[in-house]
Design a protein around this motif. Sequence first.
Motif, PDB file in Angstrom:
ATOM      1  N   ASN A 151       0.820  -1.204   0.000  1.00  5.11           N
ATOM      2  CA  ASN A 151       0.000   0.000   0.000  1.00  5.11           C
ATOM      3  C   ASN A 151       0.859   1.262   0.000  1.00  5.11           C
ATOM      4  N   LYS A 152       0.411   2.222  -0.731  1.00  2.00           N
ATOM      5  CA  LYS A 152       1.103   3.510  -0.760  1.00  2.00           C
ATOM      6  C   LYS A 152       0.314   4.576   0.013  1.00  2.00           C
ATOM      7  N   ASN A 153      -0.876   4.908  -0.460  1.00  2.00           N
ATOM      8  CA  ASN A 153      -1.634   5.987   0.175  1.00  2.00           C
ATOM      9  C   ASN A 153      -3.116   5.699   0.313  1.00  2.00           C
ATOM     10  N   ASN A 154      -3.525   4.475   0.182  1.00  3.25           N
ATOM     11  CA  ASN A 154      -4.943   4.160   0.221  1.00  3.25           C
ATOM     12  C   ASN A 154      -5.321   3.412   1.494  1.00  3.25           C
ATOM     13  N   VAL A 155      -6.620   3.416   1.760  1.00 10.91           N
ATOM     14  CA  VAL A 155      -7.182   2.637   2.866  1.00 10.91           C
ATOM     15  C   VAL A 155      -8.073   1.577   2.242  1.00 10.91           C
ATOM     16  N   ARG A 156      -7.968   0.358   2.747  1.00 10.55           N
ATOM     17  CA  ARG A 156      -8.782  -0.735   2.221  1.00 10.55           C
ATOM     18  C   ARG A 156      -9.793  -1.166   3.268  1.00 10.55           C
ATOM     19  N   TYR A 157     -11.009  -1.435   2.788  1.00  8.54           N
ATOM     20  CA  TYR A 157     -12.015  -2.097   3.622  1.00  8.54           C
ATOM     21  C   TYR A 157     -12.389  -3.397   2.925  1.00  8.54           C
ATOM     22  N   ALA A 158     -12.417  -4.470   3.689  1.00  2.12           N
ATOM     23  CA  ALA A 158     -12.847  -5.750   3.131  1.00  2.12           C
ATOM     24  C   ALA A 158     -13.624  -6.503   4.187  1.00  2.12           C
ATOM     25  N   TYR A 159     -14.598  -7.266   3.728  1.00  2.43           N
ATOM     26  CA  TYR A 159     -15.204  -8.207   4.653  1.00  2.43           C
ATOM     27  C   TYR A 159     -15.067  -9.589   4.071  1.00  2.43           C
ATOM     28  N   TYR A 160     -14.893 -10.535   4.990  1.00  2.00           N
ATOM     29  CA  TYR A 160     -14.543 -11.874   4.560  1.00  2.00           C
ATOM     30  C   TYR A 160     -15.169 -12.923   5.465  1.00  2.00           C
ATOM     31  N   SER A 161     -15.156 -14.134   4.952  1.00  5.07           N
ATOM     32  CA  SER A 161     -15.536 -15.281   5.757  1.00  5.07           C
ATOM     33  C   SER A 161     -14.274 -16.120   5.928  1.00  5.07           C
ATOM     34  N   LYS A 162     -14.291 -16.984   6.927  1.00  2.60           N
ATOM     35  CA  LYS A 162     -13.131 -17.855   7.094  1.00  2.60           C
ATOM     36  C   LYS A 162     -13.602 -19.301   7.156  1.00  2.60           C
ATOM     37  N   ASP A 163     -12.661 -20.212   7.045  1.00  4.29           N
ATOM     38  CA  ASP A 163     -12.955 -21.660   7.069  1.00  4.29           C
ATOM     39  C   ASP A 163     -13.882 -22.080   5.951  1.00  4.29           C
ATOM     40  N   PRO A 164     -13.567 -21.914   4.689  1.00  5.41           N
ATOM     41  CA  PRO A 164     -12.303 -21.410   4.166  1.00  5.41           C
ATOM     42  C   PRO A 164     -12.329 -19.880   4.019  1.00  5.41           C
ATOM     43  N   PHE A 165     -11.135 -19.296   3.994  1.00  2.00           N
ATOM     44  CA  PHE A 165     -11.000 -17.857   3.831  1.00  2.00           C
ATOM     45  C   PHE A 165     -11.497 -17.448   2.453  1.00  2.00           C
ATOM     46  N   LYS A 166     -12.388 -16.435   2.439  1.00  2.00           N
ATOM     47  CA  LYS A 166     -12.903 -15.909   1.180  1.00  2.00           C
ATOM     48  C   LYS A 166     -13.248 -14.440   1.364  1.00  2.00           C
ATOM     49  N   VAL A 167     -12.674 -13.583   0.516  1.00  2.00           N
ATOM     50  CA  VAL A 167     -13.018 -12.171   0.526  1.00  2.00           C
ATOM     51  C   VAL A 167     -14.351 -12.022  -0.189  1.00  2.00           C
ATOM     52  N   ILE A 168     -15.315 -11.437   0.508  1.00  2.00           N
ATOM     53  CA  ILE A 168     -16.647 -11.270  -0.054  1.00  2.00           C
ATOM     54  C   ILE A 168     -16.762  -9.929  -0.777  1.00  2.00           C
ATOM     55  N   SER A 169     -16.146  -8.921  -0.196  1.00  2.00           N
ATOM     56  CA  SER A 169     -16.177  -7.592  -0.806  1.00  2.00           C
ATOM     57  C   SER A 169     -14.932  -6.818  -0.378  1.00  2.00           C
ATOM     58  N   GLU A 170     -14.427  -6.007  -1.290  1.00  2.00           N
ATOM     59  CA  GLU A 170     -13.246  -5.196  -0.992  1.00  2.00           C
ATOM     60  C   GLU A 170     -13.417  -3.833  -1.644  1.00  2.00           C
TER      61      GLU A 170
END
Length: 173
Positions: A151-170
């Motif tokens: 990362n340089k200058n941005n902020v990230r928001y993500a929500y995820y599930s685990k078991d198994p890990f999966k990014v739902i939205s970023e």
Amino acid sequence: MPFYLKAFIKLNFSGIFIYMNYPKHIVATASLVCNKNNQVLLVKTKRRGWEMPGGVIEEGEDVASALKRETLEEAGVTITIKKFVAFYSNIKDSIVILDFISECEGGLPKNVKDIIDDNEITDVAWFSKEDAMVNVTDKIMSYRLKWLLENKNNVRYAYYSKDPFKVISETVF
């Protein structure tokens, strides 16, 4: 109606009372801690292996104080918080995580075993950025660490599930 607005009604002698079921979340924080040699500080846990220092924010504690406390408790290092970089929601466990980038103010204690918590931390070490990515094997922590390193200058928001890990939205701001 959203789950957090559901209410139930209780009757008593003086009338009707409405009680709200507010959501309950765990709020945690962690940091990519770098030293003057541009190395990354990692702590080794029994459960997840190598990861960034951090932990749960205690009730009544502010975020910055919690991050400094957790880093000192887990690694024996004092830090200066430089930048807020990401926040995450673990939807299964209702955990919100706030990630920062920090600089090390003080090095590791002379005897690392003095600060290692037998219940949680088994080792503390400095890694090159490349070696940090190799040694962090937990998929969620690796996902978060990669963002902090790139990362340089941005902020990230993500929500995820685990078991198994999966990014739902970023989303990147």
